[in-house]
Scaffold this motif. Structure first.
Motif, PDB file in Angstrom:
ATOM      1  N   ARG A   1       0.829  -1.214   0.000  1.00 39.79           N
ATOM      2  CA  ARG A   1       0.000   0.000   0.000  1.00 39.79           C
ATOM      3  C   ARG A   1       0.860   1.259   0.000  1.00 39.79           C
ATOM      4  O   ARG A   1       0.513   2.261  -0.613  1.00 39.79           O
ATOM      5  N   GLY A   2       1.994   1.196   0.662  1.00 42.63           N
ATOM      6  CA  GLY A   2       2.891   2.347   0.714  1.00 42.63           C
ATOM      7  C   GLY A   2       3.676   2.580  -0.562  1.00 42.63           C
ATOM      8  O   GLY A   2       4.063   3.710  -0.853  1.00 42.63           O
ATOM      9  N   ARG A   3       3.876   1.522  -1.337  1.00 42.11           N
ATOM     10  CA  ARG A   3       4.724   1.617  -2.537  1.00 42.11           C
ATOM     11  C   ARG A   3       3.965   1.696  -3.851  1.00 42.11           C
ATOM     12  O   ARG A   3       4.482   2.228  -4.833  1.00 42.11           O
ATOM     13  N   GLU A   4       2.790   1.125  -3.905  1.00 35.79           N
ATOM     14  CA  GLU A   4       2.076   0.988  -5.176  1.00 35.79           C
ATOM     15  C   GLU A   4       1.217   2.222  -5.474  1.00 35.79           C
ATOM     16  O   GLU A   4       0.347   2.585  -4.670  1.00 35.79           O
TER      17      GLU A   4
ATOM     18  N   GLU B   1      -5.152   7.194  -4.997  1.00 32.40           N
ATOM     19  CA  GLU B   1      -6.493   7.776  -4.968  1.00 32.40           C
ATOM     20  C   GLU B   1      -7.279   7.291  -3.746  1.00 32.40           C
ATOM     21  O   GLU B   1      -7.968   8.076  -3.096  1.00 32.40           O
ATOM     22  N   ILE B   2      -7.175   6.022  -3.453  1.00 30.02           N
ATOM     23  CA  ILE B   2      -7.870   5.439  -2.296  1.00 30.02           C
ATOM     24  C   ILE B   2      -7.390   6.113  -1.012  1.00 30.02           C
ATOM     25  O   ILE B   2      -8.200   6.483  -0.156  1.00 30.02           O
ATOM     26  N   LYS B   3      -6.077   6.251  -0.859  1.00 28.52           N
ATOM     27  CA  LYS B   3      -5.525   6.871   0.345  1.00 28.52           C
ATOM     28  C   LYS B   3      -5.965   8.327   0.450  1.00 28.52           C
ATOM     29  O   LYS B   3      -6.267   8.792   1.545  1.00 28.52           O
ATOM     30  N   ALA B   4      -6.003   9.029  -0.674  1.00 26.29           N
ATOM     31  CA  ALA B   4      -6.421  10.435  -0.664  1.00 26.29           C
ATOM     32  C   ALA B   4      -7.858  10.598  -0.172  1.00 26.29           C
ATOM     33  O   ALA B   4      -8.206  11.623   0.418  1.00 26.29           O
ATOM     34  N   LYS B   5      -8.664   9.571  -0.383  1.00 23.68           N
ATOM     35  CA  LYS B   5     -10.066   9.595   0.050  1.00 23.68           C
ATOM     36  C   LYS B   5     -10.249   8.987   1.440  1.00 23.68           C
ATOM     37  O   LYS B   5     -11.369   8.858   1.921  1.00 23.68           O
ATOM     38  N   GLY B   6      -9.151   8.551   2.066  1.00 22.86           N
ATOM     39  CA  GLY B   6      -9.224   7.972   3.397  1.00 22.86           C
ATOM     40  C   GLY B   6      -9.585   6.500   3.417  1.00 22.86           C
ATOM     41  O   GLY B   6      -9.930   5.956   4.460  1.00 22.86           O
ATOM     42  N   GLY B   7      -9.496   5.830   2.254  1.00 28.07           N
ATOM     43  CA  GLY B   7      -9.831   4.411   2.164  1.00 28.07           C
ATOM     44  C   GLY B   7      -8.643   3.518   2.483  1.00 28.07           C
ATOM     45  O   GLY B   7      -7.511   3.974   2.617  1.00 28.07           O
TER      46      GLY B   7
ATOM     47  N   LEU C   1      -7.751  -3.106  -7.878  1.00 24.79           N
ATOM     48  CA  LEU C   1      -8.714  -3.012  -6.781  1.00 24.79           C
ATOM     49  C   LEU C   1     -10.105  -3.374  -7.284  1.00 24.79           C
ATOM     50  O   LEU C   1     -11.063  -3.351  -6.515  1.00 24.79           O
ATOM     51  N   ASP C   2     -10.212  -3.724  -8.554  1.00 23.52           N
ATOM     52  CA  ASP C   2     -11.494  -4.003  -9.202  1.00 23.52           C
ATOM     53  C   ASP C   2     -11.728  -5.512  -9.288  1.00 23.52           C
ATOM     54  O   ASP C   2     -10.974  -6.222  -9.964  1.00 23.52           O
ATOM     55  N   ILE C   3     -12.771  -5.981  -8.626  1.00 22.99           N
ATOM     56  CA  ILE C   3     -13.047  -7.420  -8.595  1.00 22.99           C
ATOM     57  C   ILE C   3     -13.286  -7.988  -9.987  1.00 22.99           C
ATOM     58  O   ILE C   3     -12.815  -9.074 -10.305  1.00 22.99           O
ATOM     59  N   ASN C   4     -13.988  -7.258 -10.849  1.00 20.55           N
ATOM     60  CA  ASN C   4     -14.282  -7.791 -12.183  1.00 20.55           C
ATOM     61  C   ASN C   4     -13.022  -7.894 -13.042  1.00 20.55           C
ATOM     62  O   ASN C   4     -12.873  -8.848 -13.807  1.00 20.55           O
ATOM     63  N   GLU C   5     -12.120  -6.952 -12.900  1.00 17.59           N
ATOM     64  CA  GLU C   5     -10.843  -7.058 -13.614  1.00 17.59           C
ATOM     65  C   GLU C   5     -10.079  -8.279 -13.126  1.00 17.59           C
ATOM     66  O   GLU C   5      -9.550  -9.066 -13.916  1.00 17.59           O
ATOM     67  N   ALA C   6     -10.028  -8.461 -11.806  1.00 18.14           N
ATOM     68  CA  ALA C   6      -9.325  -9.612 -11.237  1.00 18.14           C
ATOM     69  C   ALA C   6      -9.957 -10.921 -11.695  1.00 18.14           C
ATOM     70  O   ALA C   6      -9.255 -11.861 -12.053  1.00 18.14           O
TER      71      ALA C   6
END
Length: 95
Positions: free
Chosen positions: A45-48, A53-59, A74-79
């Motif tokens: 999480r610290g490197r990628e 965007e997630i961190k900027a929103k507090g996620g 982070l997208d289940i459908n892509e995964a």
């Protein structure tokens, strides 16, 4: 595929329910089960940049998926597409 998450996260629980229903293989790494798993996730999480965007929103950024070839999302459908699975339908989502 590796999936970082925790059982206290609704999106992670939904993912695990879909995995169980569909019966595909993936390694679920619970970031709240032990400190080594948490440290591993926090390092990612610290490197990628995918987390910016997630961190900027507090996620938190879970569930977080890493394919065997190194792709990350982070997208289940892509995964799911990486392992030949169809996108998740509304009917599949746990209520």
């Amino acid at each position: 595929m590796k999936v970082y998450g925790t059982e206290i996260c609704i999106d992670c629980r939904n993912y695990k329910a879909i995995q169980k229903t569909r019966g595909f293989e993936a390694e679920f790494i619970s970031i709240t089960s032990d400190t080594s798993s948490l440290k591993e996730f926090l390092t990612l999480r610290g490197r990628e940049p995918i987390f910016d965007e997630i961190k900027a929103k507090g996620g938190i950024g879970i569930p977080f998926f890493i394919n065997d070839d190194g792709r990350k999302t982070l997208d289940i459908n892509e995964a799911l597409s990486w392992i030949g699975q169809e996108p998740v339908s509304e009917e599949e989502m746990p209520k």
